[in-house]
Design an enzyme around this catalytic site. Structure first.
Site, PDB file in Angstrom:
ATOM      1  N   LYS A  70      -3.358  -1.554   8.204  1.00 35.54           N
ATOM      2  CA  LYS A  70      -5.007  -2.729   8.153  1.00 35.54           C
ATOM      3  C   LYS A  70      -4.550  -3.974   8.546  1.00 35.54           C
ATOM      4  CE  LYS A  70      -7.293  -0.325   4.528  1.00 35.54           C
ATOM      5  NZ  LYS A  70      -7.958  -0.829   3.361  1.00 35.54           N
ATOM      6  N   ARG A  74       1.115  -0.941  -0.116  1.00 29.49           N
ATOM      7  CA  ARG A  74       0.076   0.004   0.167  1.00 29.49           C
ATOM      8  C   ARG A  74       1.086   1.448  -0.014  1.00 29.49           C
ATOM      9  NH1 ARG A  74      -2.280  -3.825   3.616  1.00 29.49           N
ATOM     10  NH2 ARG A  74      -4.487  -4.441   2.751  1.00 29.49           N
ATOM     11  N   TYR A 107      -7.828 -12.883  -6.950  1.00 34.61           N
ATOM     12  CA  TYR A 107      -6.672 -12.531  -7.242  1.00 34.61           C
ATOM     13  C   TYR A 107      -7.196 -14.109  -8.285  1.00 34.61           C
ATOM     14  CZ  TYR A 107      -5.230  -8.782  -4.676  1.00 34.61           C
ATOM     15  OH  TYR A 107      -5.155  -7.628  -3.905  1.00 34.61           O
ATOM     16  N   HIS A 118      -2.572   1.859  -5.461  1.00 34.07           N
ATOM     17  CA  HIS A 118      -3.022  -0.197  -4.907  1.00 34.07           C
ATOM     18  C   HIS A 118      -2.773  -0.720  -6.713  1.00 34.07           C
ATOM     19  CE1 HIS A 118      -4.317  -1.555  -1.623  1.00 34.07           C
ATOM     20  NE2 HIS A 118      -5.410  -2.016  -2.111  1.00 34.07           N
TER      21      HIS A 118
END
Length: 182
Positions: free
Chosen positions: A66, A41, A170, A135
């Site tokens: 996060k 990030r 993904y 991102h």
């Protein structure tokens, strides 16, 4: 413009080529490559400190945000080379005695906003069909790992996800995973 949320490896290469035309090619190339290769990030990469990197041992500490799992990643050959070029150039920057890995021209830590601006600018220089942002490099990493056939759990660990549901994005859309089914 495409609504895709990730960059492909070939688009990342185009971004990297575009950095060579910029004012800070060593820094920007290194930043973009490391952001992609480690799936970072923007706040993770602009928080890297020199002490997070062990060039001799070939490792980098990835402090995930996060509530993600922080971990140690290996430094890969291409990455080590661009890091060495950046570290040599970094010595001439104002603030070279700073703990931050990526410095602005003023010698301060490179801001999140500046990183966004750089990637957006390089996506225009590279004539990408998407307006790239940091991102998209993280998502690009996840998709590239899935395309290489990397196990979903390993991708989860690599990206620091606590919840596997954040990772299946993904692998679920990867048609190559069915190639050897029959």
């Amino acid at each position: 413009m495409s609504s895709r949320k990730h960059l492909t490896p070939s688009e990342v290469e185009k971004l990297l080529e575009a950095t060579l035309k910029g004012k800070n090619p060593e820094r920007d190339y290194c930043l973009i490559w490391m952001c992609f290769i480690h799936g970072c990030r923007v706040s993770e990469i602009n928080s890297w400190r020199l002490s997070d990197i062990d060039l001799e041992g070939g490792n980098i500490y990835i402090h995930r945000l996060k509530n993600g799992f922080s971990t140690i990643h290996p430094l890969y050959v291409r990455e080590r080379k661009c890091l060495q070029r950046w570290m040599a150039k970094r010595k001439s920057y104002r603030g070279a005695d700073s703990e931050w890995l990526f410095l602005s021209n003023r010698g301060a830590r490179l801001s999140r906003q500046r990183i966004y601006w750089l990637i957006r600018n390089y996506s225009e220089v590279a004539n990408l069909e998407v307006n790239a942002h940091p991102h998209m490099l993280r998502h690009g990493c996840g998709f590239a790992l899935a395309d290489r056939g990397i196990d979903t759990r390993l991708i989860q660990d690599f990206l620091g996800h606590r919840n596997i549901q954040n990772t299946v994005l993904y692998t679920a859309s990867n048609a190559k995973r069915f190639k050897e089914v029959w």
